[in-house]
Write an enzyme that holds these catalytic residues in place. Sequence first.
Site, PDB file in Angstrom:
ATOM      1  N   LYS A  13       0.831  -1.217   0.000  1.00  0.00           N
ATOM      2  CA  LYS A  13       0.000   0.000   0.000  1.00  0.00           C
ATOM      3  C   LYS A  13       0.859   1.258   0.000  1.00  0.00           C
ATOM      4  O   LYS A  13       0.591   2.201  -0.737  1.00  0.00           O
ATOM      5  CB  LYS A  13      -0.914   0.051   1.241  1.00  0.00           C
ATOM      6  CG  LYS A  13      -1.865  -1.100   1.385  1.00  0.00           C
ATOM      7  CD  LYS A  13      -2.827  -0.880   2.554  1.00  0.00           C
ATOM      8  CE  LYS A  13      -2.174  -0.737   3.917  1.00  0.00           C
ATOM      9  NZ  LYS A  13      -1.510  -1.961   4.402  1.00  0.00           N
ATOM     10  N   ARG A  88      -9.142   2.015   9.114  1.00  0.00           N
ATOM     11  CA  ARG A  88      -8.885   0.612   9.417  1.00  0.00           C
ATOM     12  C   ARG A  88     -10.032  -0.002  10.205  1.00  0.00           C
ATOM     13  O   ARG A  88      -9.977  -1.194  10.519  1.00  0.00           O
ATOM     14  CB  ARG A  88      -7.612   0.492  10.257  1.00  0.00           C
ATOM     15  CG  ARG A  88      -6.349   0.182   9.435  1.00  0.00           C
ATOM     16  CD  ARG A  88      -5.187   0.249  10.395  1.00  0.00           C
ATOM     17  NE  ARG A  88      -4.059  -0.555  10.079  1.00  0.00           N
ATOM     18  CZ  ARG A  88      -2.919  -0.060   9.573  1.00  0.00           C
ATOM     19  NH1 ARG A  88      -2.820   1.198   9.225  1.00  0.00           N
ATOM     20  NH2 ARG A  88      -1.885  -0.847   9.395  1.00  0.00           N
ATOM     21  N   ARG A 127      10.801  -7.733   4.956  1.00  0.00           N
ATOM     22  CA  ARG A 127      10.812  -6.350   5.443  1.00  0.00           C
ATOM     23  C   ARG A 127      11.350  -6.282   6.872  1.00  0.00           C
ATOM     24  O   ARG A 127      12.078  -5.365   7.228  1.00  0.00           O
ATOM     25  CB  ARG A 127       9.395  -5.765   5.386  1.00  0.00           C
ATOM     26  CG  ARG A 127       9.330  -4.323   5.815  1.00  0.00           C
ATOM     27  CD  ARG A 127       8.031  -3.672   5.416  1.00  0.00           C
ATOM     28  NE  ARG A 127       6.962  -3.954   6.347  1.00  0.00           N
ATOM     29  CZ  ARG A 127       5.720  -3.521   6.213  1.00  0.00           C
ATOM     30  NH1 ARG A 127       5.372  -2.799   5.166  1.00  0.00           N
ATOM     31  NH2 ARG A 127       4.803  -3.802   7.096  1.00  0.00           N
ATOM     32  N   ARG A 133      11.787  -2.983  11.770  1.00  0.00           N
ATOM     33  CA  ARG A 133      10.617  -2.352  12.393  1.00  0.00           C
ATOM     34  C   ARG A 133      10.264  -3.143  13.644  1.00  0.00           C
ATOM     35  O   ARG A 133      10.211  -4.373  13.609  1.00  0.00           O
ATOM     36  CB  ARG A 133       9.426  -2.383  11.425  1.00  0.00           C
ATOM     37  CG  ARG A 133       9.350  -1.134  10.586  1.00  0.00           C
ATOM     38  CD  ARG A 133       8.208  -1.201   9.603  1.00  0.00           C
ATOM     39  NE  ARG A 133       6.895  -1.403  10.233  1.00  0.00           N
ATOM     40  CZ  ARG A 133       5.763  -1.101   9.609  1.00  0.00           C
ATOM     41  NH1 ARG A 133       5.772  -0.564   8.409  1.00  0.00           N
ATOM     42  NH2 ARG A 133       4.608  -1.321  10.189  1.00  0.00           N
ATOM     43  N   ARG A 144      -1.007  -8.767  13.622  1.00  0.00           N
ATOM     44  CA  ARG A 144      -1.471  -7.665  12.752  1.00  0.00           C
ATOM     45  C   ARG A 144      -2.358  -8.189  11.630  1.00  0.00           C
ATOM     46  O   ARG A 144      -3.336  -7.545  11.245  1.00  0.00           O
ATOM     47  CB  ARG A 144      -0.276  -6.885  12.192  1.00  0.00           C
ATOM     48  CG  ARG A 144       0.392  -6.033  13.275  1.00  0.00           C
ATOM     49  CD  ARG A 144       1.719  -5.493  12.839  1.00  0.00           C
ATOM     50  NE  ARG A 144       1.589  -4.543  11.765  1.00  0.00           N
ATOM     51  CZ  ARG A 144       2.491  -4.404  10.789  1.00  0.00           C
ATOM     52  NH1 ARG A 144       3.563  -5.162  10.762  1.00  0.00           N
ATOM     53  NH2 ARG A 144       2.306  -3.505   9.868  1.00  0.00           N
TER      54      ARG A 144
HETATM   55  P1  AMP Z   1       1.173   0.790   9.103  1.00  0.00           P
HETATM   56  O1  AMP Z   1       2.497   1.410   8.849  1.00  0.00           O
HETATM   57  O2  AMP Z   1       0.081   1.408   8.277  1.00  0.00           O
HETATM   58  O3  AMP Z   1       1.183  -0.710   9.000  1.00  0.00           O
HETATM   59  O4  AMP Z   1       0.784   1.139  10.634  1.00  0.00           O
HETATM   60  C1  AMP Z   1       1.606   0.726  11.697  1.00  0.00           C
HETATM   61  C2  AMP Z   1       0.803   0.726  12.993  1.00  0.00           C
HETATM   62  O5  AMP Z   1       0.305   2.039  13.261  1.00  0.00           O
HETATM   63  C3  AMP Z   1      -0.422  -0.175  12.993  1.00  0.00           C
HETATM   64  O6  AMP Z   1      -0.114  -1.534  13.259  1.00  0.00           O
HETATM   65  C4  AMP Z   1      -1.247   0.468  14.097  1.00  0.00           C
HETATM   66  O7  AMP Z   1      -0.735   0.151  15.380  1.00  0.00           O
HETATM   67  C5  AMP Z   1      -0.990   1.966  13.866  1.00  0.00           C
HETATM   68  N1  AMP Z   1      -1.978   2.528  12.918  1.00  0.00           N
HETATM   69  C6  AMP Z   1      -1.742   3.061  11.695  1.00  0.00           C
HETATM   70  N2  AMP Z   1      -2.886   3.478  11.112  1.00  0.00           N
HETATM   71  C7  AMP Z   1      -3.874   3.197  11.990  1.00  0.00           C
HETATM   72  C8  AMP Z   1      -5.285   3.350  11.968  1.00  0.00           C
HETATM   73  N3  AMP Z   1      -5.931   3.893  10.921  1.00  0.00           N
HETATM   74  N4  AMP Z   1      -5.990   2.941  13.052  1.00  0.00           N
HETATM   75  C9  AMP Z   1      -5.375   2.422  14.129  1.00  0.00           C
HETATM   76  N5  AMP Z   1      -4.049   2.212  14.211  1.00  0.00           N
HETATM   77  C10 AMP Z   1      -3.299   2.594  13.151  1.00  0.00           C
END
Ligand code: AMP
Length: 193
Positions: A13, A88, A127, A133, A144
């Site tokens: 994404k 989300r 990754r 990370r 996740r």
């Molecule tokens: P990502 O980089 O998009 O995978 O986001 C990393 C982490 O940030 C996720 O696993 C959540 O803990 C938090 N996060 C990011 N976007 C959201 C969202 N829209 N709602 C809740 N938590 C989020």
Amino acid sequence: MRIVVLGPPGAGKGTQAVRIAEHFSCADIATGDIFRANVAEGSELGRIAQEYMDRGDLVPDEVVIAMVMGRLAEPDCAAGFVLDGFPRTVAQAEALDQRLAELRTPLHAALNFEITEEELLRRLVGRAAELHRSDDSEQTIRHRLEVFAIKTRPLVDYYARRGLLVNVDAIGPVEVVTKRILDDLLDMNRSGE
Ligand code: AMP
């Protein structure tokens, strides 16, 4: 263009959101990146978000919604946006719809990145090794993916019902996937005319 990007972690994404936002000269908003920047700065928001992120859980809706609504009010979003990683949950999608309805600037599309579980695990493990990370350990990755299946997947139906869903085959070279997305958005625009 106003677009949201849905899909499991590791579906590509982020990479595609940057390219789509560049194509349409609009804002690229990645909620995960915003949280990580806040964690790195040691801000109050970062402090709240970190424990959820480290566990692979979602940051509570009210925290994320307030942050995204603030970001959407910034001037660069007037030209449109690609939202990567938001919404989300259904509550987040409803909050976004409500705000965009107030502004009379509805969404154009919800891109749904489709990918096999096998390819996903291969990418996520790669990754983890590359980026270190803190939320990319195998156990957290699995969690996740479960959180995605339970809380985020219902958004596929949510946007399908609104006629906004665009399914994207997310397997293939980066530029091929970008072209698929741009072609699909063009087709959608044509059929909506
Ligand atoms: P990502 O980089 O998009 O995978 O986001 C990393 C982490 O940030 C996720 O696993 C959540 O803990 C938090 N996060 C990011 N976007 C959201 C969202 N829209 N709602 C809740 N938590 C989020």
